[in-house]
Every structure is written in structure tokens, then in C-alpha cells.
Write an enzyme that holds these catalytic residues in place. Structure first.
Site, mmCIF file in Angstrom:
data_model
loop_
_atom_site.group_PDB
_atom_site.id
_atom_site.type_symbol
_atom_site.label_atom_id
_atom_site.label_comp_id
_atom_site.label_asym_id
_atom_site.label_seq_id
_atom_site.Cartn_x
_atom_site.Cartn_y
_atom_site.Cartn_z
ATOM 1 N N ARG A 1 -1.053 6.328 -10.409
ATOM 2 C CA ARG A 1 -2.275 5.979 -11.138
ATOM 3 C C ARG A 1 -3.483 6.695 -10.538
ATOM 4 N NH1 ARG A 1 -3.217 -0.403 -12.023
ATOM 5 N NH2 ARG A 1 -4.576 -0.256 -10.214
ATOM 6 N N CYS B 1 -1.607 -8.007 -8.442
ATOM 7 C CA CYS B 1 -3.040 -8.332 -8.472
ATOM 8 C C CYS B 1 -3.414 -9.018 -9.778
ATOM 9 C CB CYS B 1 -3.857 -7.069 -8.280
ATOM 10 S SG CYS B 1 -3.382 -5.780 -9.425
ATOM 11 N N LYS C 1 -2.409 7.974 1.345
ATOM 12 C CA LYS C 1 -1.957 7.140 2.461
ATOM 13 C C LYS C 1 -1.332 5.870 1.881
ATOM 14 C CE LYS C 1 -3.224 3.777 4.697
ATOM 15 N NZ LYS C 1 -1.887 3.180 4.802
ATOM 16 N N GLU D 1 -9.961 -0.818 -6.543
ATOM 17 C CA GLU D 1 -9.118 -1.755 -7.308
ATOM 18 C C GLU D 1 -8.723 -2.852 -6.330
ATOM 19 O OE1 GLU D 1 -8.458 -1.675 -10.460
ATOM 20 O OE2 GLU D 1 -9.096 0.343 -11.006
ATOM 21 N N GLY E 1 -6.194 -2.303 -3.006
ATOM 22 C CA GLY E 1 -5.764 -3.232 -1.963
ATOM 23 C C GLY E 1 -6.622 -4.472 -1.997
ATOM 24 N N TRP F 1 1.289 -2.076 -0.883
ATOM 25 C CA TRP F 1 2.754 -2.104 -0.874
ATOM 26 C C TRP F 1 3.334 -2.709 -2.146
ATOM 27 C CZ3 TRP F 1 3.725 -7.088 -1.746
ATOM 28 C CH2 TRP F 1 2.765 -8.001 -1.312
ATOM 29 N N GLU G 1 -5.945 -15.711 -3.444
ATOM 30 C CA GLU G 1 -4.784 -15.081 -4.102
ATOM 31 C C GLU G 1 -3.524 -15.659 -3.482
ATOM 32 O OE1 GLU G 1 -5.559 -10.760 -3.390
ATOM 33 O OE2 GLU G 1 -4.766 -10.540 -5.406
ATOM 34 N N ARG H 1 6.486 -11.514 -12.561
ATOM 35 C CA ARG H 1 6.745 -10.090 -12.369
ATOM 36 C C ARG H 1 6.474 -9.809 -10.895
ATOM 37 N NH1 ARG H 1 3.689 -5.054 -13.912
ATOM 38 N NH2 ARG H 1 1.907 -6.424 -13.806
HETATM 39 P P1 NAD Z 1 -4.457 -4.320 2.063
HETATM 40 O O1 NAD Z 1 -5.888 -4.286 1.698
HETATM 41 O O2 NAD Z 1 -4.063 -5.049 3.284
HETATM 42 O O3 NAD Z 1 -3.899 -2.836 2.230
HETATM 43 C C1 NAD Z 1 -4.022 -1.861 1.226
HETATM 44 C C2 NAD Z 1 -3.963 -0.492 1.858
HETATM 45 O O4 NAD Z 1 -5.080 -0.333 2.709
HETATM 46 C C3 NAD Z 1 -2.729 -0.238 2.722
HETATM 47 O O5 NAD Z 1 -2.342 1.113 2.556
HETATM 48 C C4 NAD Z 1 -3.260 -0.462 4.129
HETATM 49 O O6 NAD Z 1 -2.548 0.262 5.109
HETATM 50 C C5 NAD Z 1 -4.658 0.097 3.992
HETATM 51 N N1 NAD Z 1 -5.629 -0.394 4.976
HETATM 52 C C6 NAD Z 1 -5.665 -1.580 5.611
HETATM 53 N N2 NAD Z 1 -6.752 -1.639 6.422
HETATM 54 C C7 NAD Z 1 -7.403 -0.454 6.278
HETATM 55 C C8 NAD Z 1 -8.593 0.101 6.833
HETATM 56 N N3 NAD Z 1 -9.345 -0.567 7.699
HETATM 57 N N4 NAD Z 1 -8.948 1.333 6.452
HETATM 58 C C9 NAD Z 1 -8.219 2.027 5.555
HETATM 59 N N5 NAD Z 1 -7.094 1.551 4.996
HETATM 60 C C10 NAD Z 1 -6.696 0.327 5.348
HETATM 61 O O7 NAD Z 1 -3.708 -4.870 0.774
HETATM 62 P P2 NAD Z 1 -2.149 -5.114 0.587
HETATM 63 O O8 NAD Z 1 -1.784 -6.375 1.292
HETATM 64 O O9 NAD Z 1 -1.373 -3.878 0.893
HETATM 65 O O10 NAD Z 1 -2.071 -5.296 -0.990
HETATM 66 C C11 NAD Z 1 -2.308 -6.510 -1.613
HETATM 67 C C12 NAD Z 1 -3.718 -6.564 -2.155
HETATM 68 O O11 NAD Z 1 -3.938 -5.484 -3.042
HETATM 69 C C13 NAD Z 1 -3.986 -7.799 -2.969
HETATM 70 O O12 NAD Z 1 -5.265 -8.289 -2.675
HETATM 71 C C14 NAD Z 1 -3.928 -7.294 -4.404
HETATM 72 O O13 NAD Z 1 -4.625 -8.077 -5.333
HETATM 73 C C15 NAD Z 1 -4.502 -5.948 -4.259
HETATM 74 N N6 NAD Z 1 -4.089 -5.098 -5.373
HETATM 75 C C16 NAD Z 1 -5.027 -4.763 -6.312
HETATM 76 C C17 NAD Z 1 -4.660 -3.972 -7.395
HETATM 77 C C18 NAD Z 1 -5.668 -3.597 -8.442
HETATM 78 O O14 NAD Z 1 -5.379 -2.679 -9.199
HETATM 79 N N7 NAD Z 1 -6.824 -4.219 -8.527
HETATM 80 C C19 NAD Z 1 -3.343 -3.527 -7.521
HETATM 81 C C20 NAD Z 1 -2.421 -3.894 -6.551
HETATM 82 C C21 NAD Z 1 -2.819 -4.669 -5.474
#
Ligand code: NAD
Length: 487
Positions: free
Chosen positions: A169, A294, A184, A260, A238, A160, A391, A288
Site C-alpha cells: 500500500r 486497525c 522497514k 495510518e 502503526g 506486523w 484498541e 478477520r
Molecule cells: P507499532 O507502532 O508498535 O509499530 C509499527 C512499526 O513502527 C513497526 O515497524 C515498529 O518496529 C516501528 N517502530 C516502533 N517504534 C518506533 C520508533 N520509535 N521509530 C520508528 N519506528 C518505530 O505498531 P504495531 O504493534 O506493529 O501495529 C499495531 C498498530 O498499528 C495498531 O495500533 C493498529 O491499529 C495500527 N495499524 C494501523 C493501520 C492503519 O492503516 N491505520 C493498519 C494496520 C495497523
């Protein structure tokens, strides 16, 4: 999808899509509520995809795959280029939508849209430069010819915190490579993804090449798609926790994964740094998206000689920020995404304070409506506090004092993550030497912002696998095929 009347004036209604987007058709539905994080009020309701919907999305991606793969690279490139132009034309509506559903300040949302659109422009260019190889074996026995083919149907899962950029990307290189995709997006911020899909349709993306579905059952739906042998790629952005679960699931059908994941970026300031430049960089690297990035600086290591001046300067800058709803043009620090995010930040800060840290500004959640946490600076933080390991994902800057270069390196590497790091020093030799020892995928030297579509983005250690963007990003969606040739 329904869009709450109170907010419909903020964004172009033409961008409010109808729901699941499968095989070029919009399927309305309900079940997932989208909240305005600055009030907690209902913003919109979008469709909740079932496992059958996900299977239909794979069918649609499969039906479109052969045609898209056979489409000349130049044509794929021109469609991506049009999509870039449409995003640029609709930048203000998209930025408003991001500010509404994610909460980030409009200035950050505008920056995100520009960054997101650039991935389409970059991959429009890269689509026409897919590399190959032709050479003779060392023994002279035959010729080696290597071609790159699209890997196949790709499932793209995005978080999100950058609802537009994390999608482009992945979609940009996938489409440039000749793959069809199922996106998704996170259910907290689906509106931007659907709005972008509308623009993709207008840009000429054929039905089934890009499919978008939102769901309250991400695990069930993803597992069902990964179990379908037609799906050959999972590209996930995520948290590290969810990334680990998905890697295990993908292993069952040996699906190629790009990951990522989370970060815990150190921001190192040496005594010889330009203080004002370091403070400017610190504000960008920390604030930012109100810290919800991340790559956000998560640990500030500041050398003893400059420590007090840095803390004073950072405190003054953090105190001056205007807090408010993202869509208010005056806002510099918007709300967090959910109440749970505020609770997590509060826990980390409270534990640090209990362990001896001192807040020079902020330090506890705001009591107004909405999910607000104020810009906070902590000094005298113990280096083993939980806030140094996890984090923060919020507007909190913990500062730690260090003495020697070796100590800075040791502290910086004391984490399971390795996504981003920052160094400020006027001595480039010192910065490069220390940088060489830091375990990270990306390093900003005298810069608080490193993301660029033309550069490889990604992490080492538990921060991920593979790279997005740059000249190699397209290869994440391709398989090399080797021909042994005699003639
Ligand atoms: P999250 O892992 O909770 O969710 C990410 C995505 O995965 C969402 O679309 C969510 O619905 C989905 N998801 C959750 N459980 C799942 C499952 N069991 N199977 C499949 N999909 C599932 O992360 P978040 O809270 O949305 O985002 C924040 C995290 O993302 C932070 O840890 C951040 O560092 C990371 N992030 C990393 C980068 C990068 O490029 N390395 C960029 C942005 C965010």
C-alpha cells in the site's frame, strides 16, 4: 537469514531471502529472532541493521532516484504490473509465510496476499494517470500550470498485522509516483517483506529503488534517516503512540508525513437491521485476522430491541470457531502476535468483568503453548470501561446496549480515534444520516469489510493524517509544482 528446518517445508525456499536488501544486494546477518506465535518456537533469524546500514540504504535510494524519476511512467507501471503478477503466482507461498510468522489463519493470509497484490495492480494503472492542471487566474493576469513531481526518498514503516498489504500500500504509490524507498517492516514479521523484495527484483525493480531493512533499533535508525536531508517523506502505519513520536521527529527536518494509526471502530446495529447480515458483518469486522486489524470492530453498540438476539447469535458464531496455528488449514482463529498482546487483552477483559460485564463465551487466555486468546463475547459492559477506550487488537467483542440514534452517535464518537465505523440498518436514509454525524475516515454501511485498493483508506482525529489507496494515494508521494506562465 536462517529459516528453521522444522518449518522450511511450509514455504517455497526460493522466497527465503538472505537479509538486508540495500542497493539491489542482499546482505546476510543475524540478531533478530522471528518466533512462531502458535508455539513460541524459533522460526527464523534475520539481520539486524545498524545506523550505518540505514545510511547506506539512503545512499542507495539516492543513487537510484534520478534514474527512477526519469523512467517513463509506462515502464514504471509495467514493473509494478509484473510484481503484481509474481505475487499472484506465488500467492500460496506468501500466504504460508504470513500464516507462519504472523499467526493469522491461512484463509486470512490468502485474503491478505490478494489484497496486497492489488495495490501493485492499482498503482500500475495510476502511474500512467498522474494529474496536472492548466487554467487562467480569475483576474486574467496569467496562466496557472500545476505539475506533480515525485516528493523524493521515502521511508516506509509498517506494522506486523498485515506484513504484505501494509508494504504494498506504500511501495505501490511511491514507485508509481517516481520515488525510491526504504522499507522497514516490523521485526515480528520480516520474512514476508524480504520475500516480496525478491519478487520485486524478479519483476525488474532496479537496484536501490526499493531497499528493505530490519532492525532492533527502529527509533535510532528512523531518526538517523529523517535527519538526512535527502529523505523527504515518512509514511508510517502503526500505533498512535509511535506515530506521535515520529511526527515530532519529522518536524525537526520538516519531512512530509502520512500516518495510518490506531482505531477504535464502533459497530452500530439498529433494531431494523437484518440480523443475519449484521452477524455475518460482525464476524468479518471483528474476526478477520483474529481481531488484529486497525479497522476491527472494537465496540458493538446494539439497539435494545435486537440486543439479546444479536448477543445470542454472535456468541454461537464465536463459539464455533476453530482455534489453532495459522498454517493449519482448518484454523479460523490463530494466535495473537506475542505473549504481551495476550496480556493486554486479558487485562482489558478482566477489568470489564470486574466492572460488571458478563462473558457469554471465552473470557480468559488459553493455557496451551503459544499466544492464544479464545473468541470472547462480553455483554453488559459499562460504556466507560477501559475496553471501550483502548484498541483490543484481539478476538473480543464487547457489546453495549443503546436506545436512540442520538445516543448511538454520542457513544460512537466518544473516542480519540476516528479510523473506521460500521452501521447496520435496513433504512438507508437513517444509516446515511447517522453516518454523517460519525467522526470517521471510513464507514461501512451494511458491510463488515471496507478496505479496497481503489478507495481512500485512512482516519480522522488521532487515527492519522493522509489517505492511502484510491486516486489520491499517489499524491501522498508527490509535490505539486506551480508554474506561473505568460506567453
Ligand atoms: P507499532 O507502532 O508498535 O509499530 C509499527 C512499526 O513502527 C513497526 O515497524 C515498529 O518496529 C516501528 N517502530 C516502533 N517504534 C518506533 C520508533 N520509535 N521509530 C520508528 N519506528 C518505530 O505498531 P504495531 O504493534 O506493529 O501495529 C499495531 C498498530 O498499528 C495498531 O495500533 C493498529 O491499529 C495500527 N495499524 C494501523 C493501520 C492503519 O492503516 N491505520 C493498519 C494496520 C495497523
Amino acid at each position: 537469514m536462517t529459516f528453521h528446518a522444522k518449518f522450511s517445508g511450509y514455504a517455497d525456499p526460493a522466497l527465503h531471502a538472505a537479509g538486508l536488501y540495500i542497493g539491489g544486494k542482499w546482505q546476510s546477518g543475524s540478531g533478530i529472532t522471528v518466533l512462531d506465535p502458535s508455539t513460541g518456537n524459533l522460526l527464523a533469524e534475520v539481520a539486524d541493521a545498524s545506523i550505518e546500514d540505514a545510511q547506506r540504504a539512503v545512499d542507495a535510494a539516492h543513487a537510484a532516484a534520478a534514474g527512477w524519476r526519469a523512467t517513463p511512467a509506462r515502464q514504471r507501471s509495467e514493473i509494478l504490473r509484473r510484481w503484481y503478477q509474481l505475487m499472484t503466482q506465488h500467492a500460496e507461498e506468501l500466504a504460508t509465510l504470513i500464516a507462519l510468522e504472523n499467526g493469522k489463519a491461512l484463509v486470512d493470509a490468502r485474503g491478505e496476499v490478494a489484497y496486497a497484490a492489488e495495490f501493485f495492480r492499482w498503482y500500475a494503472e495510476e502511474a500512467t494517470r498522474i494529474p496536472g492542471e492548466f487554467r487562467r487566474t480569475p483576474s486574467g493576469s496569467h496562466n496557472i500550470l500545476v505539475d506533480h513531481e515525485p516528493i523524493g526518498i521515502a521511508v516506509l514503516i509498517t506494522p506486523w498485522n498485515f506484513p504484505a498489504a501494509m508494504a504494498t500500500r506504500k511501495i505501490g504509490p511511491a514507485l508509481a509516483a517516481g520515488c525510491t524507498v526504504i522499507l522497514k517492516p516490523a521485526s515480528e514479521t520480516p520474512l514476508t517483506a524480504y520475500a516480496m523484495a525478491r519478487l520485486g527484483e524478479e519483476a525488474g525493480v532496479p537496484p536501490g529503488v526499493v531497499n528493505v531493512l530490519t532492525t532492533s533499533n527502529p527509533g535510532g535508525i528512523t531518526n538517523a534517516m529523517l535527519a538526512d536531508s535527502r529523505v523527504r517523506k515518512l509514511s508510517f502505519t502503526g500505533s498512535t503512540g509511535v506515530g506521535r513520536v515520529l511526527l515530532a521527529e519529522a518536524a525537526k527536518s520538516v519531512v512530509s508525513c502520512s500516518m495510518e494509526l490506531g482505531g477504535n471502530a464502533p459497530f452500530i446495529v439498529f433494531d431494523d437491521a437484518d440480523l443475519e447480515a449484521a452477524l455475518d458483518g460482525a464476524m468479518i469486522a471483528k474476526m478477520r485476522n483474529a481481531g488484529e486489524a486497525c479497522t476491527a470492530a472494537n465496540r458493538f453498540y446494539v439497539q435494545a430491541g435486537i440486543h439479546d438476539a444479536f448477543v445470542a447469535g454472535l456468541t454461537a458464531r464465536m463459539m464455533s470457531l476453530k482455534i489453532g496455528p495459522g498454517y493449519d488449514p482448518e484454523t479460523q482463529c490463530g494466535p495473537m502476535i506475542t505473549q504481551n498482546a495476550v496480556r493486554k487483552i486479558d487485562r482489558l477483559v478482566s477489568e470489564a468483568l470486574a466492572a460488571g460485564a458478563r462473558a457469554t463465551t471465552g473470557g480468559k487466555p488459553l493455557t496451551e503453548n503459544g499466544y492464544f486468546y479464545p473468541p470472547t463475547v462480553l455483554e453488559n459492559v459499562p460504556v466507560n470501561a477501559s475496553i471501550a477506550r483502548e484498541e483490543i487488537f484481539g478476538p473480543v467483542a464487547p457489546v453495549y446496549k443503546f436506545e436512540s440514534d442520538d445516543e448511538a452517535i454520542r457513544l460512537a464518537n466518544n473516542t480519540e480515534y476516528g479510523l473506521a465505523a460500521y452501521i447496520y440498518s435496513r433504512d438507508l436514509k437513517r444509516a446515511m444520516t447517522v453516518g454523517k454525524h460519525i467522526e470517521t475516515g471510513m464507514l461501512g454501511i451494511n458491510r463488515g469489510l471496507m478496505s479496497d485498493p481503489a478507495a481512500p483508506f485512512g482516519g480522522v482525529k488521532q487515527s492519522g493524517l493522509g489517505r492511502e489507496g484510491g486516486v489520491t494515494g499517489i499524491l501522498e508521494f508527490m509535490e505539486p509544482k506551480y508554474y506561473a506562465v505568460d506567453y
